[in-house]
Motif scaffolding. Sequence first.
Motif, PDB file in Angstrom:
ATOM      1  N   ALA A  91       0.794  -1.223   0.000  1.00  0.00           N
ATOM      2  CA  ALA A  91       0.000   0.000   0.000  1.00  0.00           C
ATOM      3  C   ALA A  91       0.834   1.283   0.000  1.00  0.00           C
ATOM      4  N   PRO A  92       2.012   1.336   0.666  1.00  0.00           N
ATOM      5  CA  PRO A  92       2.798   2.578   0.625  1.00  0.00           C
ATOM      6  C   PRO A  92       3.063   3.032  -0.809  1.00  0.00           C
ATOM      7  N   ALA A  93       3.036   4.351  -1.025  1.00  0.00           N
ATOM      8  CA  ALA A  93       3.091   4.895  -2.383  1.00  0.00           C
ATOM      9  C   ALA A  93       4.298   4.408  -3.163  1.00  0.00           C
ATOM     10  N   ASP A  94       5.456   4.327  -2.523  1.00  0.00           N
ATOM     11  CA  ASP A  94       6.657   3.951  -3.261  1.00  0.00           C
ATOM     12  C   ASP A  94       6.771   2.449  -3.480  1.00  0.00           C
ATOM     13  N   LEU A  95       5.832   1.670  -2.930  1.00  0.00           N
ATOM     14  CA  LEU A  95       5.824   0.225  -3.146  1.00  0.00           C
ATOM     15  C   LEU A  95       4.700  -0.221  -4.075  1.00  0.00           C
ATOM     16  N   GLN A  96       3.802   0.686  -4.401  1.00  0.00           N
ATOM     17  CA  GLN A  96       2.628   0.300  -5.180  1.00  0.00           C
ATOM     18  C   GLN A  96       2.997  -0.230  -6.562  1.00  0.00           C
ATOM     19  N   LEU A 127       4.079  -7.354  -9.368  1.00  0.00           N
ATOM     20  CA  LEU A 127       3.991  -8.708  -8.821  1.00  0.00           C
ATOM     21  C   LEU A 127       2.643  -9.336  -9.152  1.00  0.00           C
ATOM     22  N   LEU A 128       1.568  -8.602  -8.918  1.00  0.00           N
ATOM     23  CA  LEU A 128       0.231  -9.151  -9.150  1.00  0.00           C
ATOM     24  C   LEU A 128      -0.024  -9.399 -10.639  1.00  0.00           C
ATOM     25  N   LEU A 129       0.505  -8.527 -11.493  1.00  0.00           N
ATOM     26  CA  LEU A 129       0.348  -8.761 -12.932  1.00  0.00           C
ATOM     27  C   LEU A 129       1.153  -9.975 -13.381  1.00  0.00           C
TER      28      LEU A 129
END
Length: 403
Positions: A125-130, A136-138
């Motif tokens: 959730a943190p902006a720099d990890l989104q 990863l999810l893709l």
Amino acid sequence: MKNAVIQSLSFVSRGRSLTLALIGGLLLAGGCEREAAAPGPESDTPAAEVQAINKAAAEAYSAEYWQAGQAQVIDLQAAGQALERAVGQLLEAPTDDHLETAKLAWLDAHREFSAALPFIKVAFAPADLQQQGNELLLALNSWPVQAGYLDTVPGYSTSGIVNDTAIELTLANLRKQHRLTAHEEASTGFHALEVMLWGPTSERSAAQFASASGGEQPKAQAANRRRELTRLITQGISEDLAALTARWPLAANDLSQRYLAREPAARLQAIRATHIALLRSEVLPRMPESSESDVESPLAADSKQALLSILRNLQASWLPEGGGGLADLLLDRHQTSALAQTFAQLEERLLKMEDPIELAAPAELQRSRHQVEALLGLISGDTQVPAKEEEMTPVSLSIPDSE
């Protein structure tokens, strides 16, 4: 391997609900002592208004929530390893039994992934990890998938990576080909592997995974490339899950440290905001307003069970067995009661619907959407639930005699 063909699923999660329930006593006991919640160090996702939350209870719950996520991610990695073993067995000895075992392993791993999705969304959730989270999810769960991008399809006997000998079959190349010119051109992840195991038309036979002699003959090359493509896609899933698991522990000083850097109350609000976004972006689209939408798992027919896995996780977070979940910290008792009732009603409705759920009757899909929207209103705290009439204490008013 856990039994993958599940006729019905309870929304109560397995190990995660027990983990979250361990802190129920602390959360309930601390409910009377309230402190103002400090805002988090950053605002990455929209969150409901921060309420006064007991700091010690928030610290305990949010720490246990992360540990519950780790337990689920470990389960997911184990399911991915079981899938890799099953596919390896299929390629070594292509039999109908081994093909069925590989399909069951896919179903189990895909459902474990769905159960882990709320935790993964919170972690990134943190902006720099989104961006990392999205990638990863893709890589793991991109869909829809164009079957002809991977393999032969009816009417196109030379289609797909299986027949394109210009593409060297390595995992690095598959990752480069993934979604190269269109989002449905998936060459990694669960749904790409779904195409390989079930076949583009759900008519895959074990014989199609047999190694072929014949050297440079196109059919022999295609057969052997199909085997290698299936192996590499499975390997990619396993590697991605191993990398995620390695980043999760508190000692990893990576994902967990970003999560724990927030104030406890801000962690709860981040979880709440992520769950709201998940219901809107992942759950509601699985309940389309018509039956003409894309089906997430058309070959494996698994979209309903995957959806139930997500909802099971959410309910275990908000209403774990024994109490002490997010509902006790963020909602009043009337909202909590309504939330439990809505989860139960939605479960009952979904379990009666066919799988894949996108093909259910439009009227049932619409009713399910309304129940998910009710969950959204309750979890966000926007829906106010009045006390039941029998709970209200009558008030007697004395009217002075007129002079």
